[in-house]
Enzyme design. Structure first.
Site, PDB file in Angstrom:
ATOM      1  N   TYR A 173       0.849  -1.197   0.000  1.00  0.00           N
ATOM      2  CA  TYR A 173       0.000   0.000   0.000  1.00  0.00           C
ATOM      3  C   TYR A 173       0.884   1.247   0.000  1.00  0.00           C
ATOM      4  O   TYR A 173       1.946   1.266   0.614  1.00  0.00           O
ATOM      5  CB  TYR A 173      -0.927  -0.026   1.231  1.00  0.00           C
ATOM      6  N   TYR A 205      -3.058   5.401   8.761  1.00  0.00           N
ATOM      7  CA  TYR A 205      -2.532   4.055   8.507  1.00  0.00           C
ATOM      8  C   TYR A 205      -1.358   3.861   9.462  1.00  0.00           C
ATOM      9  O   TYR A 205      -0.197   3.949   9.094  1.00  0.00           O
ATOM     10  CB  TYR A 205      -2.092   3.950   7.046  1.00  0.00           C
TER      11      TYR A 205
HETATM   12  P1  NAI Z   1      -8.295  -9.562   4.045  1.00  0.00           P
HETATM   13  O1  NAI Z   1      -8.920  -9.434   5.392  1.00  0.00           O
HETATM   14  O2  NAI Z   1      -9.101 -10.236   2.987  1.00  0.00           O
HETATM   15  O3  NAI Z   1      -6.906 -10.321   4.103  1.00  0.00           O
HETATM   16  C1  NAI Z   1      -6.020 -10.296   5.173  1.00  0.00           C
HETATM   17  C2  NAI Z   1      -5.847 -11.730   5.617  1.00  0.00           C
HETATM   18  O4  NAI Z   1      -4.719 -11.853   6.464  1.00  0.00           O
HETATM   19  C3  NAI Z   1      -7.046 -12.258   6.404  1.00  0.00           C
HETATM   20  O5  NAI Z   1      -7.547 -13.405   5.752  1.00  0.00           O
HETATM   21  C4  NAI Z   1      -6.443 -12.625   7.753  1.00  0.00           C
HETATM   22  O6  NAI Z   1      -7.066 -13.740   8.312  1.00  0.00           O
HETATM   23  C5  NAI Z   1      -5.006 -12.898   7.355  1.00  0.00           C
HETATM   24  N1  NAI Z   1      -4.019 -12.877   8.451  1.00  0.00           N
HETATM   25  C6  NAI Z   1      -3.818 -11.916   9.389  1.00  0.00           C
HETATM   26  N2  NAI Z   1      -2.814 -12.273  10.204  1.00  0.00           N
HETATM   27  C7  NAI Z   1      -2.361 -13.483   9.779  1.00  0.00           C
HETATM   28  C8  NAI Z   1      -1.344 -14.380  10.222  1.00  0.00           C
HETATM   29  N3  NAI Z   1      -0.584 -14.109  11.284  1.00  0.00           N
HETATM   30  N4  NAI Z   1      -1.165 -15.528   9.536  1.00  0.00           N
HETATM   31  C9  NAI Z   1      -1.934 -15.828   8.464  1.00  0.00           C
HETATM   32  N5  NAI Z   1      -2.903 -15.025   7.997  1.00  0.00           N
HETATM   33  C10 NAI Z   1      -3.124 -13.870   8.652  1.00  0.00           C
HETATM   34  O7  NAI Z   1      -7.907  -8.078   3.639  1.00  0.00           O
HETATM   35  P2  NAI Z   1      -7.156  -7.458   2.368  1.00  0.00           P
HETATM   36  O8  NAI Z   1      -7.361  -5.997   2.508  1.00  0.00           O
HETATM   37  O9  NAI Z   1      -7.574  -8.113   1.120  1.00  0.00           O
HETATM   38  O10 NAI Z   1      -5.624  -7.743   2.653  1.00  0.00           O
HETATM   39  C11 NAI Z   1      -4.779  -8.488   1.809  1.00  0.00           C
HETATM   40  C12 NAI Z   1      -3.500  -7.710   1.545  1.00  0.00           C
HETATM   41  O11 NAI Z   1      -3.815  -6.561   0.758  1.00  0.00           O
HETATM   42  C13 NAI Z   1      -2.809  -7.186   2.800  1.00  0.00           C
HETATM   43  O12 NAI Z   1      -1.411  -7.301   2.643  1.00  0.00           O
HETATM   44  C14 NAI Z   1      -3.208  -5.719   2.806  1.00  0.00           C
HETATM   45  O13 NAI Z   1      -2.307  -4.906   3.525  1.00  0.00           O
HETATM   46  C15 NAI Z   1      -3.162  -5.448   1.324  1.00  0.00           C
HETATM   47  N6  NAI Z   1      -3.785  -4.203   0.880  1.00  0.00           N
HETATM   48  C16 NAI Z   1      -5.105  -3.938   1.176  1.00  0.00           C
HETATM   49  C17 NAI Z   1      -5.691  -2.754   0.782  1.00  0.00           C
HETATM   50  C18 NAI Z   1      -7.122  -2.468   1.097  1.00  0.00           C
HETATM   51  O14 NAI Z   1      -7.558  -1.308   0.951  1.00  0.00           O
HETATM   52  N7  NAI Z   1      -7.907  -3.444   1.510  1.00  0.00           N
HETATM   53  C19 NAI Z   1      -4.929  -1.735   0.033  1.00  0.00           C
HETATM   54  C20 NAI Z   1      -3.567  -2.126  -0.278  1.00  0.00           C
HETATM   55  C21 NAI Z   1      -3.029  -3.303   0.162  1.00  0.00           C
END
Ligand code: NAI
Length: 286
Positions: free
Chosen positions: A172, A182
């Site tokens: 991000y 953030y």
């Molecule tokens: P999401 O909630 O779908 O995915 C995050 C996942 O990480 C969840 O499934 C959670 O259970 C898992 N997680 C957390 N801690 C963990 C651990 N210790 N071991 C294994 N799994 C773990 O949310 P999202 O937003 O799709 O996130 C996916 C990636 O995208 C992340 O790296 C996030 O920072 C990135 N991202 C998200 C943005 C947004 O606006 N949603 C923007 C830019 C990047």
């Protein structure tokens, strides 16, 4: 086609990990996912009960198949790293072999090798605190879950990745520009992830002919993003200010991921690729 992907960080059908899984499945890849241990039960139950069937639909009308769901906690590398209270926790005690090393071993035993590794996970317990207010513990936890987790996954999966394979993570723009709110060291964690993408591209490229890239994605109302608290504002800001004034779809990130891990991107490695309707390019929006 004919490739096998392990996608870490899928626990529902709202996030980027799910959309990436779908794009890879649509391109013919076999899909394995790693699901955070505390979220495993509800995810598997929802899958089994057909709660995700509508969003499993691929462009050709078939449903995405997940060959296997692995419990994973990417904060722990080996069983020796797991503290007693976590071991005793009911949700963790009910699952097994969920440290990074064990998951890689289990995937190896089950399938032999993979071609694609996706890191789509992040966690920052103090994300709602400004950096000035962040504790050492909170900062290091953000780095551990959001940055080192990728180093660890690649370290343990690289030996079972086929030459020509590829890995990607999600980052991000808060890593390089100020995004107030953030917090908790999450901006620092994303900066580390992007720097590591370059170093790991060199190391994994030389060692195993594996490519490493990261997608800098625009805002999406995922479960993780809702925890930050102002995701709707970020989405609105992007809509108003980006060159492309349209909703950013998770599938657009999924499609870019599918390109990046495919032979179409065979000379792309070490890069941060923006999938954000162009918001990152703006200086002053009028
Ligand atoms: P999401 O909630 O779908 O995915 C995050 C996942 O990480 C969840 O499934 C959670 O259970 C898992 N997680 C957390 N801690 C963990 C651990 N210790 N071991 C294994 N799994 C773990 O949310 P999202 O937003 O799709 O996130 C996916 C990636 O995208 C992340 O790296 C996030 O920072 C990135 N991202 C998200 C943005 C947004 O606006 N949603 C923007 C830019 C990047």
């Amino acid at each position: 086609t004919g490739k096998r992907a392990f996608i870490a960080g899928v626990a529902d059908d709202n996030g980027y990990g799910w959309a990436i899984a779908k794009a890879l499945a649509a391109a013919g890849a076999e899909i394995l996912v790693g699901t955070w241990v505390p979220a495993l039960n509800i995810f598997e139950t929802s899958l089994r009960r057909g709660k995700f069937d509508e969003s499993r639909k691929l462009p050709d009308g078939s449903l995405m198949e997940i060959a296997k769901v692995y419990p994973l906690d990417a904060v722990y590398d080996t069983p020796d790293d797991v503290p007693e209270d976590v071991k005793a926790n009911k949700r963790y005690a009910g699952a097994s072999n969920w440290t990074v090393k064990e998951v890689a071993e289990t995937v190896k035993n089950d399938f032999g090798s993979i071609d694609i590794l996706v890191h789509s996970l992040a966690n920052g317990p103090e994300v709602t605190k400004s950096l000035l207010e962040t504790s050492r513990r909170g900062y290091l936890a953000a780095i551990s879950a959001s940055s080192y987790s990728f180093v660890s996954l690649l370290q343990h999966f690289l030996p079972i990745m086929n030459p020509g394979g590829a890995s990607i993570s999600l980052t991000y723009i808060a890593s390089e520009r100020i995004i107030p709110g953030y917090g908790g060291g999450m901006s620092s964690a994303k900066a580390a992830l992007e720097s590591d993408t370059r170093v790991l591209a060199y190391e994994a490229g030389r060692k195993a002919k594996v490519r490493v890239n990261t997608i800098s994605a625009g805002p999406l109302g995922s479960r993780a993003a809702k925890a930050i608290g102002f995701i709707e504002k970020m989405i609105e800001y992007s809509y108003v200010n980006a060159p492309l004034q349209k909703e950013l779809l998770a599938d657009e990130v999924g499609n870019t991921a599918a390109f990046l891990v495919s032979p179409l991107a065979s000379a792309v490695t070490g890069s941060t690729i923006y999938v954000d309707n162009g918001l990152n390019t703006m200086g002053l929006a009028l």
